[in-house]
Structures are given as C-alpha cells and as structure tokens.
Design an enzyme around this catalytic site. Structure first.
Site, PDB file in Angstrom:
ATOM      1  N   ASP A 166      -4.016  -3.763  13.325  1.00  0.00           N
ATOM      2  CA  ASP A 166      -3.747  -2.874  12.590  1.00  0.00           C
ATOM      3  C   ASP A 166      -4.827  -1.918  13.150  1.00  0.00           C
ATOM      4  O   ASP A 166      -3.588  -0.709  13.108  1.00  0.00           O
ATOM      5  CB  ASP A 166      -3.775  -3.202  10.893  1.00  0.00           C
ATOM      6  CG  ASP A 166      -3.549  -2.164   9.533  1.00  0.00           C
ATOM      7  OD1 ASP A 166      -2.631  -1.025  10.502  1.00  0.00           O
ATOM      8  OD2 ASP A 166      -3.734  -1.545   9.237  1.00  0.00           O
ATOM      9  N   GLU A 222       0.576  -1.402  -0.384  1.00  0.00           N
ATOM     10  CA  GLU A 222      -0.614  -0.279   0.262  1.00  0.00           C
ATOM     11  C   GLU A 222       0.862   1.180  -0.228  1.00  0.00           C
ATOM     12  O   GLU A 222       0.394   2.050  -0.775  1.00  0.00           O
ATOM     13  CB  GLU A 222      -0.888  -0.026   1.523  1.00  0.00           C
ATOM     14  CG  GLU A 222      -1.623   0.688   1.193  1.00  0.00           C
ATOM     15  CD  GLU A 222      -2.634   0.856   2.400  1.00  0.00           C
ATOM     16  OE1 GLU A 222      -3.524  -0.275   2.718  1.00  0.00           O
ATOM     17  OE2 GLU A 222      -3.050   1.686   3.321  1.00  0.00           O
ATOM     18  N   ASP A 223       1.705   1.667   0.931  1.00  0.00           N
ATOM     19  CA  ASP A 223       2.672   3.075   0.919  1.00  0.00           C
ATOM     20  C   ASP A 223       3.880   2.477   0.163  1.00  0.00           C
ATOM     21  O   ASP A 223       5.058   3.343   0.237  1.00  0.00           O
ATOM     22  CB  ASP A 223       2.277   3.152   2.841  1.00  0.00           C
ATOM     23  CG  ASP A 223       1.053   2.580   3.381  1.00  0.00           C
ATOM     24  OD1 ASP A 223       0.317   3.523   2.465  1.00  0.00           O
ATOM     25  OD2 ASP A 223       1.678   3.032   4.751  1.00  0.00           O
TER      26      ASP A 223
HETATM   27 MN    MN Z   1      -1.038  -0.683   9.027  1.00  0.00          MN
END
Ligand code: MN
Length: 584
Positions: free
Chosen positions: A175, A114-115
């Site tokens: 998370d 994702e990042d």
């Molecule tokens: Mn996370």
C-alpha cells in the site's frame, strides 16, 4: 555439470522495479508503467497470481474485486483516476511478490472499511475472519475520534494484527509503495510527511522482513521527495559514470566467470546496480569522487549449495586480492532478517576496490523478497530449514508492554526498535565503517585493522581532535592518529564495544603480561646463578646451557621457563641447581 550461462554484455540487475513471476529471473522485467497506474484491470493480477499458484481459483479474487469496485465506485484518486486503480495496483505488487489468494483478496479490499460505507462486520460476513483480520490490521483509525494519537494507535493496531498474521505488514508495505509511487499528486507538505514517515517506520519494516527489492524502491522514492536536488544530482552523476564503470568492470566479470568455470561451478556473474539512496549514503554530495564500486556490485549467483558459495569465494580471492576485514559471512552468521550471502571487497585492476556478493539462487530470492518468498514457499509446502529466521523479537518486545505504553511512547519505542542497528562513519577516503551503537574512535581504529588499533593515539573527528574513547556519531568522518611506539592498554579495553577490538586488546594485554613475567623471571634467575656459582646468565644462554635445561624441564621456549619463574610456578633454587649442574 552445466557450464556458466553466458553473461550478456551490459547485463545488469538491481535497477528493476518489482519483478514478474517466479519463473523469470528477478532482473528480467519489462517496463512497469502499464500496471503501476492500475488501469489494466484485474487481468494482470490474475496472470501474476497464476504464475505463482497454477492451481489457484480466480473466483475469490474476482469476488473481492467486485466488492471493492462497488464500494469505491464514484471515488477518485488525487490523480483523477477511479479509486479502484489503487487497490488494484497494491494487489498486483503482492501478486508479483507471489502472495497467496487471501492476501490478494484483502489487498483489493484494504481501503473499503477506511474510506467507504462498507463495514468490517459486512466484510467479515462476506469474506470470513481471515480476510477481515488482514483488512482491519491495515485500516487507519479515525482521526476525528483519535485526534493526535491516531497515527500511533494505528501503528499499534497494525503491529498487534501483524503478531497474529504477518501478511498484514506485507499489505501495508505494498500500500505504501504504491502511495509513494503516486506521491506527485499530493501537495508538497503531505509528500514530505509521508516520505519521512516511510523512512522512519515502513522502510525499516521492509528491511526487518528482508524485503530489499521493495525497500530499494521506497528508499529512492523518499529520497526524491526529501532531497530532490541531491536525488537529481546523484542520478545524473551515475548516468555520467556508467559507461566508464562498465568498461572497467566487464573484464572483471569475464575473469570471474572463467575462474568459476575452472572450479566447475555453475551460475552467473552479473553487475548489480546500486540504488540511488545507497550511493548517496556512501558518497553524499562528493559525487566527483564516484568510483566504479559505488555504481555496481559484482553479483555471483550460484546454481548450487551453500558450500559452493565458499568455493566461489575462494576463486574470487585467488584472482583478486581481498581487502582485509571486509569479508562478511552472512551464511554462517546471518543477519536479523532472512538475508544470507557472502560479501567481500577485493582490489581489481588499477587498484580499484570492488564489492562482490556471492549467493545461491535460493539465497538471492530470499535476499530480494524476504518474508514474501518465505510465505510463498510455505504455501507451496516447501520448507527450507530457515523458517523462523526472521527475528521477530522486536515485535514481541513491543507487544509485551504496548498495553501500558502511551501513544507517544509506543511510537517512540517503535522508532527506536526499527532504527538501523548502529552508526555508519567514514574514513577520510570516504569508505564507510559500520559500527554498533556506542562504538568509539578506538573501535573505528580496530575496524580499519589491528595494526591501526594497536598503535592508535588519538582521533580527528570531522577535523577536530577527540579522545579515542569518545563515541563516534553517525556520519562522522574519522581519521585515526597512530604512533609506532604506542601499545594497547587496559584503559583501551574499557573504551571499546566491538568484539574485534576487545579480542585484539585482550590478546595484547595477555602477551604483555607474559612478557613482563618472563623479564622478571630472567632477572631472578640471573641474580641467583650469579650468587650461587658466580656465572653470567647471558654466557650460559649463549652456550645453550639454560636452553637445554628448559628443554629437560619440558619448556619449548626459554622465555616460557623464565615466565614460569616470574610467576612462581617453578622452584628457583631447584632450577639454579640444575643449571649449575649442566654447566659443570
Ligand atoms: Mn491504500
């Protein structure tokens, strides 16, 4: 047989954050400040993992850590810490929940795709399909491509992945828990948005999966963001009442412990601290009305079998009067998740009510950790017969039509499916009555007890008079008006949804019908004997004549005979002949 372990004065459970290894009791935890910031590196993760999996190899976890650390290098959290502290903290939560190696690897890598520039293809090549599926399941869809639909579609993707592997949900929950713990570094509007979304979707997921320990912490973190004043006030009030509540409850703990020893049961009795959000749901802003039962539950933990819980329940009720209708048997009739326990409310010294929870150690672990404990047991080849207990029907239902649903519909349906199953209404004394959706004031009345339901004539909801068949809204304060002469009617049957109310009204209507038939039958017999022999039935009854005829005919009760006449199942002429013969 061993006696009960000594109960330490002031020993409390329930106020812990996620606890340590399975070898320690759940409430035996030290401060967690060191690791929640994640600065301690991989060491705590590996230690926690080995505690649950002594034979686990550390290589795969190290390898995932190195890949994640490399990918996130140079990024930092809003707190200013290196980004890797976040995946590390998430992984530690999962390690302490006893999750397996693959889950920990995926947790370390959960934000890379994702990042960072690391792609799902590279991840699959490096770590295999299993880890890739888990990471992909928690990877957000790109907001720039999906726009407004991103949130809904991300959830749809997660639910789909979870259908293939439930560990996706555990990673997502861990998370979110860590994000909530570190929410203070976000701007206020974002804090509120994340807290609200957590309450709507993530916390219900945690509950569905039976992960109450995690749910409690998330509840309180969201509470502090969304209602900071109420949160602070509740915290202060609980602290102020704690010593008094303990002083009141500790003698009860000791008495209970003695009672269990008498039954030769082994286990522990402890005070279980309720979390702030639960207390807030019960008492709201009326913190001046706090009772000991609002602060603590009495938790009886049994070293034994299911049936020992019932023996323990017997001793609890032998020393403290149970409040009728408050016994809940989640052992025989478990909830929709893995939760199993006996709940009862009793009246302790001074007329104070007290909630008691009775569980075996195994039930306790399941109640606190739910799916995580289950996965741990399966990984260790321990099967306990409760597999499949988690009702994933809702997940299946969602998946069945998710293909056709628009993003908005999907999210709405997910919210609807995750909504707590029913409404919580209050008595004027502040007691919560939980009712299924659509329940009415009449259901509420029967929930208070059959006497109140049977004689109910009306209802004051939030101070306003409403008909008994009006549905009760969540959070309503309901006062039932009764009259001694009132009786349940057939209309009442149409106005209730709860099984208890239905059953009680049906029983009444049946009794009424029988009574009506008996009255009519007696009238018929009275007229017939008067016409045939010129005698008064009352006179015959008082001399026991009709009674002995009834007995000859096989009826135990005179009213049963009359009811049979009324219903036409006994021949009237024959009966009159028998009575006059007996009288002659
Ligand atoms: Mn996370």
């Amino acid at each position: 047989m061993r006696g009960l372990a000594p109960v330490l004065r002031g020993e409390t459970m329930g106020d812990e954050r996620l606890p340590g290894s399975y070898d320690r009791p759940l409430w035996d935890v030290g401060p967690t400040a060191g690791w929640s910031s994640g600065t301690a590196g991989l060491g705590p993760v590996l230690r926690a993992h080995r505690a649950g999996y002594p034979k686990a190899r550390t290589g795969p976890v190290r390898r995932a850590y190195e890949a994640a650390e490399r990918a996130h290098r140079g990024q930092s959290r809003k707190s200013g810490e290196p980004y890797i502290t976040h995946p590390l903290a998430v992984t530690l939560i999962l390690a302490e929940l006893g999750m397996d190696t693959a889950t920990l690897q995926a947790a370390l890598l959960h934000d890379t795709v994702e990042d960072t520039d690391y792609t799902i293809g590279e991840l699959r090549a490096d770590f295999g399909d299993e880890i890739a599926l888990l990471v992909d399941g928690v990877t957000k869809l790109d907001g720039s491509k999906w726009g407004e639909r991103a949130e809904a579609e991300t959830f749809r993707k997660m639910v789909l992945a979870a259908a293939a592997d439930l560990r996706v949900l555990l990673i997502k929950l861990a998370d979110r828990l860590h994000n909530l713990r570190t929410l203070g570094f976000q701007p206020p509007h974002k804090q509120r948005r994340i807290a609200r979304q957590s309450q709507e979707l993530l916390i219900p997921f945690a509950e569905r999966l039976g992960m109450y320990e995690l749910k409690r912490e998330m509840d309180d973190l969201c509470f502090s963001v969304l209602r900071p004043e109420a949160h602070a006030a509740t915290e202060v009030a609980l602290a102020a009442h704690e010593a008094e509540a303990r002083a009141l409850l500790e003698p009860v703990v000791v008495r209970l412990r003695e009672a269990l020893v008498e039954q030769r049961l082994s286990g522990e009795v402890v005070l279980h601290r309720r979390h702030l959000w639960a207390v807030h749901l019960d008492v709201g802003d009326r913190l001046d009305t706090l009772q000991p039962a609002d602060l603590f539950r009495l938790m009886v933990l049994i070293d034994g079998e299911d049936r020992d819980c019932y023996i323990a329940l017997g001793s609890v009720h032998a020393i403290m009067k149970p409040v009728p209708g408050r016994l809940k048997d989640f052992i025989s009739l478990p909830r929709f998740n893995l939760y199993r326990a006996l709940h009862t409310r009793v009246i302790a010294e001074g007329g104070k009510v007290m909630d008691v929870i009775i569980r075996t150690r195994h039930m306790h672990r399941m109640a606190e950790r739910g799916l995580a404990a289950h996965i741990h047991d399966v990984a260790h080849g321990r099967r306990d017969g409760f597999e499949g207990r988690i009702d994933l029907e809702w997940l299946r239902r969602l998946l069945a039509w998710q293909n056709d649903a628009t993003s908005a519909d999907f999210l709405e349906s997910l919210r609807g499916d995750l909504r707590p199953e029913g409404v919580a209404a209050f008595t004027t004394d502040g007691e919560v009555i939980l009712l299924p959706p659509g329940a009415t004031s009449l259901d509420f009345a029967y929930a208070l007890g059959p006497q109140i339901g049977d004689h109910a004539i009306g209802s004051m909801v939030n101070g306003r008079l409403v008909p008994l068949h009006a549905p009760v809204d969540n959070g309503a304060v309901v006062q039932i008006l009764t009259a001694e002469t009132a009786r349940p009617s057939a209309d009442g049957l149409a106005a209730v949804v709860t099984p208890t109310a239905r059953l009680q009204i049906r029983r009444h209507l049946a009794a009424q019908r029988a009574g009506d038939a008996a009255a009519q039958g007696r009238r018929m017999v009275a007229e017939a004997v008067a016409a045939a022999a010129g005698v008064d039935l009352l006179d015959l009854e008082s001399r026991g004549i009709s009674g002995s005829v009834a007995e000859h005919m096989g009826f135990t009760d005179l009213d049963d005979l009359y009811a049979a006449v009324g219903k036409g199942t006994v021949d009237l002429a024959g009966l009159v002949a028998a009575i006059t013969a007996e009288n002659a």
